[in-house]
Design a protein around this motif. Structure first.
Motif, short mmCIF file in Angstrom:
data_model
loop_
_atom_site.label_atom_id
_atom_site.label_comp_id
_atom_site.label_asym_id
_atom_site.label_seq_id
_atom_site.Cartn_x
_atom_site.Cartn_y
_atom_site.Cartn_z
N THR A 106 -2.29 1.22 -1.60
CA THR A 106 -3.75 -0.11 -1.45
C THR A 106 -3.37 -0.62 -1.21
O THR A 106 -4.10 -1.77 -0.31
CB THR A 106 -4.05 0.94 -2.75
OG1 THR A 106 -4.48 1.92 -2.80
CG2 THR A 106 -4.77 -0.42 -3.20
N LYS A 121 0.94 6.17 -3.62
CA LYS A 121 -0.45 5.77 -2.75
C LYS A 121 -0.89 4.70 -3.14
O LYS A 121 -1.44 3.50 -3.05
CB LYS A 121 -1.66 6.70 -4.22
CG LYS A 121 -1.68 8.45 -3.75
CD LYS A 121 -2.42 8.92 -4.49
CE LYS A 121 -2.64 10.45 -3.83
NZ LYS A 121 -3.76 11.36 -4.59
N LEU A 130 -1.99 12.73 1.27
CA LEU A 130 -1.59 11.17 1.72
C LEU A 130 -3.11 10.68 2.66
O LEU A 130 -3.39 9.86 2.83
CB LEU A 130 -0.52 11.04 1.77
CG LEU A 130 0.25 11.20 0.35
CD1 LEU A 130 1.91 10.16 0.69
CD2 LEU A 130 -0.08 9.78 -0.33
N PHE A 172 -5.88 10.75 0.78
CA PHE A 172 -6.38 9.26 0.32
C PHE A 172 -6.38 7.50 1.39
O PHE A 172 -7.43 7.69 0.59
CB PHE A 172 -5.17 9.01 -0.76
CG PHE A 172 -5.28 8.12 -1.89
CD1 PHE A 172 -5.68 8.25 -3.06
CD2 PHE A 172 -4.13 6.90 -0.83
CE1 PHE A 172 -5.31 7.36 -2.99
CE2 PHE A 172 -4.29 5.61 -2.52
CZ PHE A 172 -4.86 6.05 -3.09
N GLU A 224 -9.34 5.51 0.57
CA GLU A 224 -9.07 4.09 0.12
C GLU A 224 -10.36 2.89 0.80
O GLU A 224 -10.52 1.74 1.06
CB GLU A 224 -7.98 3.58 -0.14
CG GLU A 224 -7.40 4.16 -1.52
CD GLU A 224 -7.50 3.54 -2.44
OE1 GLU A 224 -7.09 2.80 -2.42
OE2 GLU A 224 -8.80 3.90 -2.83
#
Length: 469
Positions: free
Chosen positions: A129, A125, A159, A162, A166
């Motif tokens: 980012t 992760k 993912l 995520f 983000e």
């Protein structure tokens, strides 16, 4: 000897000239064809020679007048348009396009796959980012394009969620165009809602009809995959069809492009993207005879496409036609084959940076790592991706092709394979130019659906009819 600025070719039994540096297609008859042959041979007209072919003085004078006008406009000059096909990088490059490998795992075992079929990693992760932060900093408020890739990216739906969260946290979600490349075997209501809610475009890998797909793209355990994909298309993907393109990879097993095209049309999808398998495996790649068959079928598809386009009949757009056709218009034209030498990066599951997703896994092609400050210098290392055939410089279609796919050039690195891939590209471009000319001649307004209303309304078509003189 033919100049690399004026290329003579035939499509559908009709003769044409293509002016490489002016992006103009000209329909020819027996007389005007001789005129362009003379220009390539002498650099001018030979009136006595034209008379010897029993053309009338009246016709010769008319074509001479048109020829001289074109010559005065400078469209025959090699420097009519000065393009740098390698698209030299600026000191402050903009990076706004990224292919992110969410995982190298896949549930299929495609016979031509250039990736490791035994993948086992998922992206951290922190790498996601860092990648989003890099795009935010280096896109300079331009639109950001993110392609979710694998392996099979839908094996990592958490993912994907995520990454979307983000993007929102970093304040760039409203600037991002999302896309995903998937084999279509993994689908449920949750995935469907995520794709639809986030307006994610889909590149659906499908190698044709039932037999073609099952030979090329079986599950790892050998089980057929077509029935699973077919069911998912009917239950889910058709509801997203305006966001879908179908990508097919050509091998000996599915060389009949018409079967692939018909399957895409059956599903009512809009775009059919055709690529050759990137392999040196003699059991997979095409022979010379199979290459000829590809060209024959390509012409059949092109004729079908022309008929349907000029008669406003809905049909899939074959990429081997449209990707070259749009190069006729300056506002749609690319200065390189793709973003590999410009604004694109690919990030593997470890955060390594490449210029193109097809090179992922080749350690010698790594430009840096997204977690390192060295990534800011990656532009200085991209020269290794400028892989071209030495014949590109004098090629008649260099301003359309722009050197071709760097990965294909890298893999097909012997003269025989280079000639094969270049010849196919040249023939597809000829087909595309012929399609363009026939649409312009019969129903130019039909180009709106290909190039868009804004381009069609504000740019002149690059077609001249000299076949009536």
């Amino acid at each position: 000897m033919e100049s690399n600025n004026i290329h003579l070719f035939e499509f559908n039994g009709k003769k044409y000239a293509y002016l490489n540096n002016a992006y103009i297609v000209i329909a020819l008859n027996d007389l005007s064809y001789k005129v362009f042959q003379q220009h390539n041979k002498y650099g001018d007209l030979n009136i006595d020679e034209l008379k010897s072919f029993n053309f009338s003085i009246d016709r010769i004078n008319k074509i001479k007048e048109v020829y001289n006008k074109l010559k005065n406009y400078g469209v025959f000059d090699c420097n009519y348009i000065n393009l740098d096909c390698l698209n030299k990088n600026s000191k402050n490059p903009i990076y706004n396009t990224a292919t992110i490998f969410l995982t190298d795992k896949c549930n299929l075992k495609c016979i031509y796959c250039y990736e490791d079929n035994n993948g086992h990693t998922f992206i951290d992760k922190k790498v996601i980012t860092k990648t989003l932060e890099f795009l935010k900093e280096n896109s300079y408020d331009k639109k950001i394009n993110i392609n979710l890739f694998g392996g099979e990216p839908l094996l990592s739906i958490d993912l994907i969620k995520f990454l979307l969260n983000e993007s929102s946290r970093l304040g760039i979600n409203n600037r991002v165009n999302y896309s995903i490349t998937t084999n279509g075997t993994i689908m449920n209501n949750e995935i469907f809602n995520i794709l639809k809610k986030n307006n994610i475009s889909i590149a659906l890998s499908l190698d044709g009809n039932k037999s073609q797909q099952n030979i090329n793209r079986p599950f790892k355990n050998g089980r057929a995959s077509f029935e699973v994909i077919d069911k998912n298309i009917e239950n889910y993907f058709k509801k997203l069809k305006e966001k879908i393109v179908v990508k097919s990879t050509i091998t000996k097993n599915n060389k009949n492009l018409k079967d692939i095209y018909n399957q895409v049309e059956k599903y009512d999808f809009d775009v059919s993207i055709i690529n050759l398998a990137i392999t040196n495996d003699e059991n997979i790649k095409l022979s010379d005879l199979e290459f000829e068959d590809i060209l024959r079928i390509s012409n059949l598809i092109a004729n079908d496409y022309v008929y349907k386009v000029i008669n406003n009949i809905k049909c899939p757009a074959p990429s081997f036609i449209t990707m070259w056709l749009i190069q006729m218009y300056p506002n749609l034209r690319r200065n390189s084959y793709c973003g590999i030498n410009d604004n694109a990066i690919a990030i593997d599951t470890y955060g390594n940076i490449y210029a193109c997703h097809r090179f992922v896994g080749m350690k010698n092609m790594i430009l840096g790592n997204i977690a390192s400050n060295d990534s800011l210098k990656l532009n200085d290392k991209r020269e290794k991706y400028l892989i071209q055939n030495e014949n590109c410089e004098n090629c008649w279609c260099k301003n359309i092709c722009n050197g071709g796919c760097a990965h294909e050039n890298y893999i097909f690195n012997n003269p025989k394979d280079f000639n094969f891939i270049c010849l196919l590209r040249q023939k597809w471009i000829e087909i595309s130019l012929g399609v363009y000319a026939e649409i312009c001649n019969s129903n130019p307004k039909a180009l709106i659906n290909i190039v868009g209303d804004d381009i069609f309304s504000n740019e002149a078509n690059r077609f001249i009819a000299l076949d009536k003189i």
